[in-house]
Design a protein around this motif. Sequence first.
Motif, PDB file in Angstrom:
ATOM      1  N   ASN A  76       0.836  -1.202   0.000  1.00 58.85           N
ATOM      2  CA  ASN A  76       0.000   0.000   0.000  1.00 58.85           C
ATOM      3  C   ASN A  76       0.871   1.253   0.000  1.00 58.85           C
ATOM      4  OD1 ASN A  76      -2.359   1.584   0.172  1.00 58.85           O
ATOM      5  ND2 ASN A  76      -2.164   1.673   2.390  1.00 58.85           N
ATOM      6  N   VAL A  79       2.346   1.803  -3.526  1.00 59.85           N
ATOM      7  CA  VAL A  79       1.350   2.310  -4.474  1.00 59.85           C
ATOM      8  C   VAL A  79       1.023   3.773  -4.186  1.00 59.85           C
ATOM      9  CG1 VAL A  79      -1.045   2.078  -5.260  1.00 59.85           C
ATOM     10  CG2 VAL A  79       0.384   0.039  -4.958  1.00 59.85           C
ATOM     11  N   ARG A  80       0.827   4.092  -2.926  1.00 59.09           N
ATOM     12  CA  ARG A  80       0.520   5.476  -2.530  1.00 59.09           C
ATOM     13  C   ARG A  80       1.682   6.405  -2.894  1.00 59.09           C
ATOM     14  NH1 ARG A  80      -0.521   4.399   2.551  1.00 59.09           N
ATOM     15  NH2 ARG A  80       1.363   5.330   3.383  1.00 59.09           N
ATOM     16  N   THR A  81       2.899   5.959  -2.634  1.00 53.44           N
ATOM     17  CA  THR A  81       4.087   6.767  -2.945  1.00 53.44           C
ATOM     18  C   THR A  81       4.201   6.975  -4.449  1.00 53.44           C
ATOM     19  OG1 THR A  81       5.223   5.961  -0.982  1.00 53.44           O
ATOM     20  CG2 THR A  81       6.591   6.891  -2.735  1.00 53.44           C
ATOM     21  N   ARG A  82       3.998   5.923  -5.225  1.00 54.39           N
ATOM     22  CA  ARG A  82       4.048   6.032  -6.683  1.00 54.39           C
ATOM     23  C   ARG A  82       3.037   7.068  -7.161  1.00 54.39           C
ATOM     24  NH1 ARG A  82       0.818   4.792 -10.640  1.00 54.39           N
ATOM     25  NH2 ARG A  82       1.661   4.378 -12.701  1.00 54.39           N
ATOM     26  N   SER A  83       1.832   7.005  -6.629  1.00 53.63           N
ATOM     27  CA  SER A  83       0.781   7.940  -7.031  1.00 53.63           C
ATOM     28  C   SER A  83       1.162   9.379  -6.699  1.00 53.63           C
ATOM     29  CB  SER A  83      -0.530   7.559  -6.339  1.00 53.63           C
ATOM     30  OG  SER A  83      -1.531   8.473  -6.642  1.00 53.63           O
ATOM     31  N   GLU A  84       1.658   9.608  -5.498  1.00 51.68           N
ATOM     32  CA  GLU A  84       2.049  10.959  -5.086  1.00 51.68           C
ATOM     33  C   GLU A  84       3.202  11.488  -5.926  1.00 51.68           C
ATOM     34  OE1 GLU A  84       2.863  10.397  -0.935  1.00 51.68           O
ATOM     35  OE2 GLU A  84       0.744  10.374  -0.397  1.00 51.68           O
ATOM     36  N   THR A  86       4.194  10.486  -9.035  1.00 52.14           N
ATOM     37  CA  THR A  86       3.840  10.701 -10.443  1.00 52.14           C
ATOM     38  C   THR A  86       2.921  11.902 -10.624  1.00 52.14           C
ATOM     39  OG1 THR A  86       2.057   9.064 -10.339  1.00 52.14           O
ATOM     40  CG2 THR A  86       4.200   8.297 -11.134  1.00 52.14           C
ATOM     41  N   SER A  87       2.086  12.188  -9.641  1.00 51.31           N
ATOM     42  CA  SER A  87       1.193  13.345  -9.770  1.00 51.31           C
ATOM     43  C   SER A  87       1.959  14.662  -9.730  1.00 51.31           C
ATOM     44  CB  SER A  87       0.104  13.323  -8.695  1.00 51.31           C
ATOM     45  OG  SER A  87       0.645  13.598  -7.430  1.00 51.31           O
ATOM     46  N   TRP A  91       8.790   9.957 -10.279  1.00 53.27           N
ATOM     47  CA  TRP A  91       8.534   8.538 -10.474  1.00 53.27           C
ATOM     48  C   TRP A  91       9.082   7.715  -9.318  1.00 53.27           C
ATOM     49  CZ3 TRP A  91      13.408   6.658 -10.495  1.00 53.27           C
ATOM     50  CH2 TRP A  91      14.405   7.244 -11.267  1.00 53.27           C
ATOM     51  N   ILE A 113       2.389  -1.969 -12.361  1.00 50.19           N
ATOM     52  CA  ILE A 113       2.466  -0.506 -12.193  1.00 50.19           C
ATOM     53  C   ILE A 113       3.714  -0.054 -11.444  1.00 50.19           C
ATOM     54  CG2 ILE A 113      -0.033  -0.214 -12.295  1.00 50.19           C
ATOM     55  CD1 ILE A 113       0.109   0.294  -9.209  1.00 50.19           C
TER      56      ILE A 113
END
Length: 126
Positions: A76, A79-84, A86-87, A91, A113
């Motif tokens: 989790n 995934v959360r870190t990747r999302s933050e 990339t936004s 990366w 992902i």
Amino acid sequence: MEFSLDRDESHHLTDERATVEVTERDGAVIVTVRGKVLYDTLTPLSEAVSRLADRPATRVVLDLSGVSMCDSSGLNLFVRTRSELTSSGGWLRLAGTRPLVDNVLHITNLDRILPRYDTVEDALSA
């Protein structure tokens, strides 16, 4: 606690069963994790990556070559870190994942992902 990473500087965060070292190299931040990434050992890694996610366009390589286990809380966090990251134009890449962690990433389809590389050097040059 304020976080900044100056050239040739590293930061260490430790739990009795997990150690995290943060360094900078080739324009990316290398987060080296040793031990187990579990619910009750996640705090050092969580603190390190949350500080990095606050910076714009941060490129992060998680060196997991020293990680023997990873549970759902670790996944989790990835995934959360990747999302933050990339936004904000950055990366996240995983490096050196061991078979048990690879298997968990594959079973959960997160390997689709979360890009994985054999070494930190491979992740940096991709």
